[in-house]
Structure formats: C-alpha cells, structure tokens
Design an enzyme around this catalytic site. Sequence first.
Site, PDB file in Angstrom:
ATOM      1  CG  ASN A 144      -0.367   0.017   2.504  1.00  0.00           C
ATOM      2  OD1 ASN A 144       0.743  -0.478   2.688  1.00  0.00           O
ATOM      3  ND2 ASN A 144      -1.047   0.603   3.461  1.00  0.00           N
ATOM      4  CD  GLU A 242       4.878  -0.118  13.005  1.00  0.00           C
ATOM      5  OE1 GLU A 242       3.702   0.089  13.336  1.00  0.00           O
ATOM      6  OE2 GLU A 242       5.839   0.476  13.520  1.00  0.00           O
ATOM      7  CB  CYS A 276      -1.835   0.904   8.445  1.00  0.00           C
ATOM      8  SG  CYS A 276      -0.557   2.162   8.474  1.00  0.00           S
ATOM      9  CD  GLU A 455       8.805   0.084  11.243  1.00  0.00           C
ATOM     10  OE1 GLU A 455       7.810   0.369  10.576  1.00  0.00           O
ATOM     11  OE2 GLU A 455       9.706  -0.681  10.852  1.00  0.00           O
TER      12      GLU A 455
HETATM   13  P1  NAD Z   1       0.006  -8.989   4.001  1.00  0.00           P
HETATM   14  O1  NAD Z   1       0.154  -9.370   5.435  1.00  0.00           O
HETATM   15  O2  NAD Z   1      -0.808  -9.848   3.129  1.00  0.00           O
HETATM   16  O3  NAD Z   1       1.449  -8.905   3.304  1.00  0.00           O
HETATM   17  C1  NAD Z   1       2.493  -8.085   3.785  1.00  0.00           C
HETATM   18  C2  NAD Z   1       3.829  -8.675   3.329  1.00  0.00           C
HETATM   19  O4  NAD Z   1       4.009  -9.930   3.979  1.00  0.00           O
HETATM   20  C3  NAD Z   1       3.937  -8.942   1.834  1.00  0.00           C
HETATM   21  O5  NAD Z   1       5.249  -8.649   1.405  1.00  0.00           O
HETATM   22  C4  NAD Z   1       3.672 -10.435   1.755  1.00  0.00           C
HETATM   23  O6  NAD Z   1       4.239 -11.041   0.613  1.00  0.00           O
HETATM   24  C5  NAD Z   1       4.335 -10.936   3.019  1.00  0.00           C
HETATM   25  N1  NAD Z   1       3.838 -12.223   3.526  1.00  0.00           N
HETATM   26  C6  NAD Z   1       2.651 -12.831   3.243  1.00  0.00           C
HETATM   27  N2  NAD Z   1       2.560 -14.004   3.902  1.00  0.00           N
HETATM   28  C7  NAD Z   1       3.696 -14.130   4.626  1.00  0.00           C
HETATM   29  C8  NAD Z   1       4.182 -15.110   5.547  1.00  0.00           C
HETATM   30  N3  NAD Z   1       3.473 -16.206   5.828  1.00  0.00           N
HETATM   31  N4  NAD Z   1       5.375 -14.909   6.133  1.00  0.00           N
HETATM   32  C9  NAD Z   1       6.098 -13.794   5.879  1.00  0.00           C
HETATM   33  N5  NAD Z   1       5.702 -12.840   5.011  1.00  0.00           N
HETATM   34  C10 NAD Z   1       4.516 -12.992   4.401  1.00  0.00           C
HETATM   35  O7  NAD Z   1      -0.501  -7.488   4.013  1.00  0.00           O
HETATM   36  P2  NAD Z   1      -0.910  -6.584   2.752  1.00  0.00           P
HETATM   37  O8  NAD Z   1      -2.262  -7.002   2.292  1.00  0.00           O
HETATM   38  O9  NAD Z   1       0.203  -6.551   1.766  1.00  0.00           O
HETATM   39  O10 NAD Z   1      -0.970  -5.136   3.420  1.00  0.00           O
HETATM   40  C11 NAD Z   1      -2.112  -4.580   3.982  1.00  0.00           C
HETATM   41  C12 NAD Z   1      -2.063  -4.648   5.484  1.00  0.00           C
HETATM   42  O11 NAD Z   1      -0.892  -3.980   5.964  1.00  0.00           O
HETATM   43  C13 NAD Z   1      -3.232  -3.968   6.154  1.00  0.00           C
HETATM   44  O12 NAD Z   1      -3.683  -4.757   7.220  1.00  0.00           O
HETATM   45  C14 NAD Z   1      -2.613  -2.667   6.692  1.00  0.00           C
HETATM   46  O13 NAD Z   1      -3.289  -2.082   7.769  1.00  0.00           O
HETATM   47  C15 NAD Z   1      -1.252  -3.125   7.044  1.00  0.00           C
HETATM   48  N6  NAD Z   1      -0.337  -1.989   7.132  1.00  0.00           N
HETATM   49  C16 NAD Z   1       0.121  -1.607   8.368  1.00  0.00           C
HETATM   50  C17 NAD Z   1       0.951  -0.504   8.483  1.00  0.00           C
HETATM   51  C18 NAD Z   1       1.464  -0.068   9.829  1.00  0.00           C
HETATM   52  O14 NAD Z   1       2.440   0.649   9.858  1.00  0.00           O
HETATM   53  N7  NAD Z   1       0.848  -0.471  10.924  1.00  0.00           N
HETATM   54  C19 NAD Z   1       1.324   0.210   7.347  1.00  0.00           C
HETATM   55  C20 NAD Z   1       0.831  -0.201   6.101  1.00  0.00           C
HETATM   56  C21 NAD Z   1       0.007  -1.314   6.016  1.00  0.00           C
END
Ligand code: NAD
Length: 474
Positions: A144, A242, A276, A455
């Site tokens: 995102n 995060e 997020c 962070e």
């Molecule tokens: P996601 O958890 O599907 O994927 C995030 C990353 O993790 C990707 O690079 C993905 O390939 C990897 N991944 C997937 N499965 C994994 C596993 N089993 N082990 C290790 N890595 C793995 O999340 P998304 O859909 O890409 O992102 C959206 C989410 O991120 C939302 O929930 C959003 O709120 C959150 N987000 C949080 C913050 C924050 O700072 N708190 C910032 C941005 C987004």
Amino acid sequence: MLIAGERREASSGRTLDVKNPATGEVIARIPRGDTDDLRAAIEAAVTAAPDWGDRLARDRGKVLGRAAALIRERTSQLAEQLTREQGKPLREAVDEVQGTANVFEYYAGLASSFADTRLRLPGGIDAEVRYEPIGVTGAIIPWNMPALLFAWKAGPAILCGNTQVVKPASSAPLTPLALAECMYEAGLPPGVLNVVTGPGETVGEALVAHPAVRKISFTGSSATGRQVMALAADRVARITLELGGSDPMIVCADADLDRAVAGAVAGRYYNCGQVCTAVKRLFVQERIADEFIRRLTTSVGRLRVGNGLDTGTTMGPLNTMAARDQIDAMIDRVRERDEGTVAAGGEVPGGSAAREGAFFAPTVVTDVAPESALLTEEVFGPVLPVVRFSTLDEAIRLANDSRFGLGASVWTRDPGTVREAARRLQAGIVWVNLHLKVPPEVPFGGVKESGLGRENGVQALQAWSEEKTVLLRA
Ligand code: NAD
C-alpha cells in the site's frame, strides 16, 4: 531482485507478473524468488555485515543523504512507476516519494547524534552502554505504501550498521527495487541491502525463520503478523510488527465542520482507503450528525475516480481485482443484512475502464449496526462507516471497542475534550483536529493487535541496535 548489489533473475528462472490495477495490463515481470535466492541474499548480507557495522555512523549517514538527493531528483519517474504498479493518483505518489526522501534525510541527520552513553557508578565502577549493530536483519513490506515503508525500515537499519534483506509485496515490488538501486548509486557497499521478490509464504517465511537474521521488521496484516511472530518466537528473533488498524475519528459538536469533513475525506479516501491509519470508523455527535453527513456525502461526491496517471483523478483503483471484489461483497452483505444505509457510492462504477480496473466508488454508510464487519474488521478500501454518539464518554467507549489500536483522532475546539480523549483513547498515535499525518520525527506503531514496537523517531535507533552494557573497574 537485487543481491549483493547486482540485479538477478530467480535461480529457478520463474517470474511473477506485476499488473497496473487501473488497466489490468501487465507492466513488468519480476523474478519469482524462492528459498535458494533468499539464502544467496542472506549470505551476501552476512558477508557485508562486519565491515558495514565497523564504519562510522557519519559515513553510513552520508550514503542515506546521497540516496535522498537521488530520490528527489528522480521524483517524477519514481512516482509514475509507483502509480503504475500501485494505482494511487500521481499527486499522492509524488507525496510518497518525497516522504521517502524525507525519511532518508532525517536518518542521515541523526548520524552524529548516535552515541554510546557513559555513567559513573558507586564503587569506582564506570559503566558504558554501547549501541551495536544487530547484524543481518529482514524487512517485509506491504503494497500500500511500498516506498515509504521501505524507507522506514531500510533507513534506520542501515544507519545503525546493520545489513538487510527486504521482501517487498509481489503486487508493488518495482518502487522498492528502484529505491534500493538509488542506495547503491549513493555508495552502499555490495550486500548491505538486498531485495528478494517472491511469495510471502515461501520467501517471507524463510526470511523470518533463517537463523542468521537477528531482527525482522514486518508491516502487513494482523493475520500474517501473527504467523511472523510465532515463527520468530522459535529462535527469539527480535521483531517489530506494524499491523492492521481500524482508526476511529471522533467529531464533536463544537468541531470546525469544514475542517472535519475535509479531514474525513482525506483520511478515508487517500490511497483509495488502503492506509493502515486511514479513518476506518467515524463517530459524529448526534447534534451535528445530519449536517455533517450532508456535507460529507457532497464532498465525497466530488472525488474523481480514475486512472492515477490521468490529471484530475483524485482517487485511484484498489490494488487488485480481488481486493475490489472483497469490498463489493462486503457492501452487498451490509445491504442484505440491513446493517446500515448506503449514503454514497456502494458500487463498482460503470463504464469500460471500470470493468478493466479495480475501481470502487467512494462509499459512505450511515447508521451502521454495531455487529457489522464495517466496524469489527479492518476495511481496506474506500468505505466509511458513520455512527452517531451523544456523549464523549460514549464516543471513547465505541472508539476503544476494537481489537485494533493504531491511530485515533478527535475533532473539537474544547481543551478539556482534547485532554480527556488523548488520555483515554487506546492508540499508538492520537491526532487532534487532524488525521493520517505521520512525520518521521515521531515514533509510530500500534497498541493491541495493531502491532508491537515502534518505528521512526530517534527511538528507531535503539530498535535497530543491540544495547550492550560494559561495567569497568580500574
Ligand atoms: P500482508 O500481510 O498480506 O502482506 C504483507 C507482506 O508480507 C507482503 O510482502 C507479503 O508477501 C508478506 N507475507 C505474506 N505471507 C507471509 C508469511 N506467511 N510470512 C512472511 N511474510 C509474508 O498485508 P498486505 O495485504 O500486503 O498489506 C495490507 C495490510 O498492511 C493492512 O492490514 C494494513 O493495515 C497493514 N499496514 C500496516 C501498516 C502499519 O504501519 N501499521 C502500514 C501499512 C500497512
């Protein structure tokens, strides 16, 4: 991929398509890395670690400073690429690229404040607290905000003398790769930063599980965060998580309504609602609710949905068709179960472009039932649920009634309300008369299921270091 400073294909020769979410067109084929590629990247990071860790923080900071300058110079190319792979309007992509340069500049500027501390203890003992590099670290980032979140992790990690392997999301890997290349052009020695593209379930998990990787910083969904935490627990690897959020925005009757409406629209529909810390639940005081909703829906109606590269677009598509379909199904359920009134949007917009792209109309749902998934789940798209409240106590209770606790905002002119809300809202960041803004100078992170650790800020220097205490007696 980028391993030891060189572009590489996957050792298997396999690839993954990266699509433009506004058109469905394939814009790049990236290597579909696997555990062999990941191992090669970790080896490069292990080899580079001793020399990088021994350098002066000031020298490491210079690389970040030069990288920031290159990123600024290339803002328009980087932003265009970001819009193509992620979907956001070009103006937002420019914001994100500049924000990325800001983060690198901020950490470059902290290089000289990075110092061990000394104190004298009774009994003729001198104490030193040394900040040492952790060593090889891992960063897993979502799609995102792929540029900014790359910088949040790589910036302080590299400044602190660590080496890193980054795993970007498969639907937005191009901008992180381009940023890593900027860092090499800025003088990073080979192997200090490596980027391995590929599926999370293989490359991501193997990164978390690898014994040489001493710290993992993960940004993504709470569900994946839980898996990362469990895997890291096996070998007590350091983690920062995060995760998801469901930020409340509380609009009190004494608020400046125009500012609050503008804040809600920016807070919810920026990046097509895929932030997020987006406003994911809006609580408005009964007395002004009708007027607020009227102004809100008018303002939402003015958003122009389209390809982020087109001038005039103020909201792009979701990042994938699957994400669009999920939002569509969610709104269908609200209608079927009578869980709220769709006051704006609520559908896939018409027209042929909309059929090819992952578009969804900016949506407002009012009088939402408490059990609706719009309030209990994290909704990652352009849907704003609105709920009425009568007293501040009730608003704070509703706001805190969530397993998430990332951000929260209160909109009011009353200092007493500000104090009360800042004290009682369960969140890592509380905004007053603003929402969404996250400057690199302050720590960022969530409470409850929104994450673990922080962070940004000077605090990140500690988070990316091991503190070693040395006690000396003459
Ligand atoms: P996601 O958890 O599907 O994927 C995030 C990353 O993790 C990707 O690079 C993905 O390939 C990897 N991944 C997937 N499965 C994994 C596993 N089993 N082990 C290790 N890595 C793995 O999340 P998304 O859909 O890409 O992102 C959206 C989410 O991120 C939302 O929930 C959003 O709120 C959150 N987000 C949080 C913050 C924050 O700072 N708190 C910032 C941005 C987004």
